[in-house]
Write a protein that holds these residues in place. Structure first.
Motif, mmCIF file in Angstrom:
data_model
loop_
_atom_site.group_PDB
_atom_site.id
_atom_site.type_symbol
_atom_site.label_atom_id
_atom_site.label_comp_id
_atom_site.label_asym_id
_atom_site.label_seq_id
_atom_site.Cartn_x
_atom_site.Cartn_y
_atom_site.Cartn_z
ATOM 1 N N UNK A 52 0.827 -1.215 0.000
ATOM 2 C CA UNK A 52 0.000 0.000 0.000
ATOM 3 C C UNK A 52 0.855 1.256 0.000
ATOM 4 N N UNK A 53 2.020 1.206 0.634
ATOM 5 C CA UNK A 53 2.875 2.398 0.682
ATOM 6 C C UNK A 53 3.547 2.681 -0.661
ATOM 7 N N UNK A 54 3.683 1.674 -1.511
ATOM 8 C CA UNK A 54 4.342 1.849 -2.806
ATOM 9 C C UNK A 54 3.351 2.131 -3.933
ATOM 10 N N UNK A 55 2.071 1.893 -3.671
ATOM 11 C CA UNK A 55 1.041 2.239 -4.647
ATOM 12 C C UNK A 55 0.501 3.624 -4.318
ATOM 13 N N UNK A 56 -0.280 4.173 -5.219
ATOM 14 C CA UNK A 56 -0.900 5.463 -4.958
ATOM 15 C C UNK A 56 -2.025 5.277 -3.945
ATOM 16 N N UNK A 57 -2.339 6.319 -3.208
ATOM 17 C CA UNK A 57 -3.316 6.186 -2.120
ATOM 18 C C UNK A 57 -4.687 5.741 -2.602
ATOM 19 N N UNK A 58 -5.004 5.967 -3.870
ATOM 20 C CA UNK A 58 -6.317 5.591 -4.395
ATOM 21 C C UNK A 58 -6.292 4.273 -5.174
ATOM 22 N N UNK A 59 -5.133 3.628 -5.276
ATOM 23 C CA UNK A 59 -5.067 2.299 -5.894
ATOM 24 C C UNK A 59 -5.621 1.277 -4.915
ATOM 25 N N UNK A 60 -6.385 0.333 -5.435
ATOM 26 C CA UNK A 60 -7.007 -0.675 -4.573
ATOM 27 C C UNK A 60 -6.076 -1.854 -4.342
ATOM 28 N N UNK A 61 -6.096 -2.355 -3.137
ATOM 29 C CA UNK A 61 -5.366 -3.566 -2.767
ATOM 30 C C UNK A 61 -6.311 -4.422 -1.939
#
Length: 133
Positions: A52-61
């Motif tokens: 989550x820290x390496x993706x954008x804040x609005x990318x879903x995981x």
């Protein structure tokens, strides 16, 4: 899965691409077997936080299965997503954590989410380190 399907619908409505990642935590079974399930849970949490820290804040995981995660990146390329996964592995390595293997696909215009997940899973399997037969 509902949220990822919404991401896909929004990407299609706006004419953007969507990269889907199918990610697996390498060696989680061995962590559970050697150190117990609490250690395995800690490994999953470390991977989740790092991803989550390496993706954008609005990318879903989302956690998809025992040691598997799905994530969606709208409006980015597979190369961008690959660089983010490389950063995840670098951060996990620096923290003494297990690495991850990831299959990445750009979802086709008429492709279903299920078909894209199958393709990403296949690519993950091809990229996974294999021990033994």
């Amino acid at each position: 899965m509902i949220e990822i399907a919404r991401d896909l619908g929004a990407a299609r409505r706006t004419g953007q691409s969507m990269v889907l990642g199918f990610l697996d935590v390498d060696g989680l079974k061995q962590v559970n077997d050697r150190h117990g399930h609490a250690a395995g849970d800690n490994t999953l949490q470390a991977v989740s936080v790092t991803l989550r820290s390496m993706l954008r804040e609005y990318d879903l995981t989302v956690r998809y299965g025992g040691d598997e995660f799905l994530f969606s990146v709208v409006g980015a390329t597979e190369q961008d997503a690959r660089m983010r996964i490389e950063a995840v592995n670098a951060a996990l390595s620096a923290a003494g954590q297990n690495s991850v293997t990831c299959g990445l696909v750009t979802i086709g215009v008429d492709e279903t989410l299920a078909a894209a997940i199958d393709r990403a899973d296949h690519l993950l399997y091809e990229g996974r380190p294999h021990d033994g037969p």
